[in-house]
Write an enzyme that holds these catalytic residues in place. Structure first.
Site, PDB file in Angstrom:
ATOM      1  N   HIS A  95      -0.364   6.303  -2.434  1.00 17.13           N
ATOM      2  CA  HIS A  95      -1.100   5.780  -1.282  1.00 17.13           C
ATOM      3  C   HIS A  95      -0.290   6.008  -0.011  1.00 17.13           C
ATOM      4  O   HIS A  95       0.574   5.202   0.356  1.00 17.13           O
ATOM      5  CB  HIS A  95      -1.380   4.281  -1.475  1.00 17.13           C
ATOM      6  CG  HIS A  95      -2.397   3.719  -0.528  1.00 17.13           C
ATOM      7  ND1 HIS A  95      -3.556   3.103  -0.952  1.00 17.13           N
ATOM      8  CD2 HIS A  95      -2.437   3.678   0.827  1.00 17.13           C
ATOM      9  CE1 HIS A  95      -4.256   2.702   0.100  1.00 17.13           C
ATOM     10  NE2 HIS A  95      -3.578   3.036   1.193  1.00 17.13           N
TER      11      HIS A  95
ATOM     12  N   GLU B 261      -7.614  -6.033   0.522  1.00 13.01           N
ATOM     13  CA  GLU B 261      -6.502  -6.078   1.476  1.00 13.01           C
ATOM     14  C   GLU B 261      -6.819  -7.109   2.557  1.00 13.01           C
ATOM     15  O   GLU B 261      -6.181  -8.151   2.638  1.00 13.01           O
ATOM     16  CB  GLU B 261      -6.272  -4.702   2.091  1.00 13.01           C
ATOM     17  CG  GLU B 261      -5.138  -4.669   3.114  1.00 13.01           C
ATOM     18  CD  GLU B 261      -5.020  -3.339   3.838  1.00 13.01           C
ATOM     19  OE1 GLU B 261      -3.985  -3.130   4.488  1.00 13.01           O
ATOM     20  OE2 GLU B 261      -5.967  -2.517   3.776  1.00 13.01           O
TER      21      GLU B 261
ATOM     22  N   ASP C  34       1.909   3.554   2.373  1.00  5.43           N
ATOM     23  CA  ASP C  34       0.731   3.393   3.230  1.00  5.43           C
ATOM     24  C   ASP C  34       0.866   4.249   4.486  1.00  5.43           C
ATOM     25  O   ASP C  34       0.276   5.308   4.582  1.00  5.43           O
ATOM     26  CB  ASP C  34       0.494   1.931   3.582  1.00  5.43           C
ATOM     27  CG  ASP C  34      -0.950   1.637   3.973  1.00  5.43           C
ATOM     28  OD1 ASP C  34      -1.798   2.534   3.799  1.00  5.43           O
ATOM     29  OD2 ASP C  34      -1.242   0.523   4.436  1.00  5.43           O
TER      30      ASP C  34
END
EC number: 3.5.4.4
Length: 362
Positions: free
Chosen positions: A19, A211, A300
């Protein structure tokens, strides 16, 4: 003798990253240079250090919506094939230097067509940059495999088109599909046609869920959309109760995710910045790891979070006392969950990850 766990030694360990957003990982100097080359005059600063500080502080907002605002500047300088190629190339270079041996890097092609590029041309440029970066890393003695996930913006209406793009480029380096962006008000079920298209073509996809929004987001991603993985998924902790004696009781959704070995693409530093959790020490990563959910460590957005895979791992080590065997498990979790073929996954686990961790563990 076991090698001590420090940022430098963790930097020597092989890592797998699932990710990572391409537009969230630019070098500040590259943003400044591309802005000058292409006439983008919207930067809040042209000094490299000042711009790096801007991205870091602006992203640490406590809100996913505000966290996403600085991306206007990185996307703004990624509107030509040359710029996309350069950013992709440097992404591979930076990951290889951190000993990432496998990465899936995602981006939203629909955000990079303001300069007149077609969606196909955008993907071509990024894949070309990845391939060139892999070749340069190999020449430098660092083997890395980088694959691409194409992302659709959940507030837009192009997800079916982007899903088709993923399938069209599936044999050229695109291994999956994703939706991203603000979660509140934009549930994953708005994009069911895209997910149905992916399933009908035997293609893989992950979904940002759990999230900034709670359990319903995760439930929809799994039950209705059929996601192979969850981007973040931290709110699954809301379906886990800790009894007075410390025993954990899992709700039906949490049990299902653990039983089905659904991978969680967890991004600790980013989750603190967006307000999904208050601190690394309070992150549900450790609870989920102890309960044997399939957790993985991810960056991220390396620019926004001023981070790397090594830094993310070190923060978890400092917060939860992990050792080398834990980091190896999280890395193998990621490789098991990658969207490349089983033989490719197995080769990286058996020929790269396990032998190199064996040396570090001693």
């Amino acid at each position: 003798m076991t090698t001590p766990l420090t940022l430098d030694t963790i930097g020597q360990a092989p890592k797998a990253l699932l990710h990572d957003h391409l537009d969230g990982g630019l070098r500040p100097a590259t943003v400044v240079e591309l802005a000058a080359e292409h006439g983008y005059d919207g930067l809040p600063a042209t000094d490299v250090d000042e711009l790096a500080t801007f991205f870091r502080t602006a992203a640490h907002s406590g809100s996913l919506e505000r966290y996403l605002e600085p991306f206007a500047h990185t996307v703004g300088v990624m509107q030509t094939a040359d710029a996309l190629h350069r950013v992709a190339y440097e992404c591979v270079e930076d990951l290889a230097r951190d000993n990432v041996v496998y990465a899936e890097v995602r981006f939203a092609p629909e955000l990079h067509i303001d300069g007149g590029l077609s969606l196909d041309a955008v993907v071509d440029a990024v894949l070309s940059g990845f391939a060139a970066g892999e070749k340069a890393a190999a020449a430098d003695g660092r083997t890395i495999t980088v694959r691409c996930l194409v992302t659709a913006m959940r507030h837009a209406a192009r997800s079916r088109e982007i899903a088709a793009l993923a399938v069209r480029f599936r044999d050229q380096g695109v291994v999956g599909f994703d939706i991203a962006g603000a979660e509140a008000g934009y549930p994953p079920t708005r994009h069911l046609d895209a997910f149905e298209y992916m399933r009908s073509n035997n293609a893989r996809f992950t979904i940002h869920a759990g999230e900034a929004f709670g359990l319903p987001s995760i439930h929809e991603a799994i039950a209705f959309c059929g996601a192979d993985r969850l981007g973040h998924g931290v709110r699954i902790v809301d379906d886990i109760t800790i009894d007075d004696d410390g025993a954990a009781r899992l709700g039906r959704l949490a049990s299902l995710l653990r039983d089905k070995r659904i991978p969680f693409e967890m991004c600790p530093s980013s989750n603190v910045q967006t307000g999904a959790v208050k601190s690394i020490a309070e992150h549900p990563f450790d609870l989920l790891a102890r309960l044997r959910f399939r957790v993985t460590v991810n960056t991220d957005n390396r620019l926004m979070s001023d981070t790397s895979m090594s830094q993310e791992m070190l923060r978890l080590v400092e917060a939860f006392g992990y050792g080398w065997s834990d980091l190896e498990r999280f890395t193998i979790n990621a490789m098991k969950s990658a969207f490349i073929s089983f033989p490719e996954r197995l080769a990286i686990i058996d020929e790269v990850i396990k032998p190199r961790y064996a040396v570090l563990i001693g």
